[in-house]
Design a protein around this motif. Structure first.
Motif, short mmCIF file in Angstrom:
data_model
loop_
_atom_site.label_atom_id
_atom_site.label_comp_id
_atom_site.label_asym_id
_atom_site.label_seq_id
_atom_site.Cartn_x
_atom_site.Cartn_y
_atom_site.Cartn_z
N LYS A 51 0.85 -1.19 0.00
CA LYS A 51 0.00 0.00 0.00
C LYS A 51 0.87 1.23 0.00
O LYS A 51 1.96 1.25 0.58
CB LYS A 51 -0.91 0.02 1.23
N ARG A 52 0.37 2.27 -0.66
CA ARG A 52 1.06 3.56 -0.61
C ARG A 52 0.09 4.62 -0.15
O ARG A 52 -1.09 4.60 -0.48
CB ARG A 52 1.69 3.92 -1.94
N ILE A 53 0.63 5.52 0.65
CA ILE A 53 -0.13 6.66 1.16
C ILE A 53 0.46 7.90 0.51
O ILE A 53 1.67 8.15 0.62
CB ILE A 53 0.00 6.79 2.69
N ILE A 54 -0.38 8.67 -0.18
CA ILE A 54 0.05 9.94 -0.76
C ILE A 54 -1.08 10.93 -0.51
O ILE A 54 -2.18 10.77 -1.04
CB ILE A 54 0.37 9.83 -2.26
N GLY A 55 -0.79 11.92 0.34
CA GLY A 55 -1.84 12.87 0.73
C GLY A 55 -2.95 12.14 1.46
O GLY A 55 -2.70 11.42 2.41
N ASP A 56 -4.18 12.29 0.98
CA ASP A 56 -5.31 11.62 1.62
C ASP A 56 -5.72 10.34 0.90
O ASP A 56 -6.78 9.78 1.14
CB ASP A 56 -6.50 12.57 1.76
N SER A 57 -4.84 9.84 0.01
CA SER A 57 -5.12 8.64 -0.76
C SER A 57 -4.31 7.45 -0.23
O SER A 57 -3.10 7.56 -0.02
CB SER A 57 -4.75 8.88 -2.23
N ILE A 58 -4.98 6.33 -0.02
CA ILE A 58 -4.32 5.08 0.34
C ILE A 58 -4.74 4.07 -0.72
O ILE A 58 -5.92 3.78 -0.87
CB ILE A 58 -4.73 4.58 1.74
N GLN A 59 -3.74 3.57 -1.49
CA GLN A 59 -4.04 2.64 -2.58
C GLN A 59 -3.06 1.48 -2.59
O GLN A 59 -1.92 1.61 -2.13
CB GLN A 59 -3.96 3.37 -3.93
N GLU A 60 -3.50 0.37 -3.16
CA GLU A 60 -2.64 -0.77 -3.40
C GLU A 60 -1.70 -0.43 -4.55
O GLU A 60 -2.07 0.31 -5.47
CB GLU A 60 -3.46 -2.00 -3.78
#
Length: 94
Positions: A51-60
């Protein structure tokens, strides 16, 4: 116990004379906490998923993940614990 989540300010090792720096992480551990810095950052993650967190986004993400992170944007990656072949190339620039 209630723990407060913190987003750290990273001090990037780029000087005023550098146009950019390249960080080459073989056997990446993905243990760096959520952080931000004023520099832009281009990350290429190879041989890993998580998973990556960038700003308010958490995505696979999956292998060969290429992401441009904006200035002062909180970010972090998590990878599979058993993966020892993860490789991350990071380019940081002003």
């Amino acid at each position: 116990m209630n723990k407060e989540a913190r987003i750290l300010r990273e001090l990037v090792p780029i000087s005023e004379d550098d146009f950019f720096i390249v960080l080459n992480h073989h056997s990446a551990k993905f243990d760096f906490p959520v952080h931000f810095h004023p520099e832009l950052e281009l990350n290429l993650v190879l041989n890993s998923s998580g998973k990556r967190i960038i700003g308010d986004s958490i995505q696979e993400y999956v292998a060969n993940d290429l992401v441009l992170v904006g200035s002062n944007t909180p970010h972090a990656w998590t990878g599979e614990d058993q993966n020892t072949n993860a490789h991350v190339v990071t380019v940081q620039f002003q």
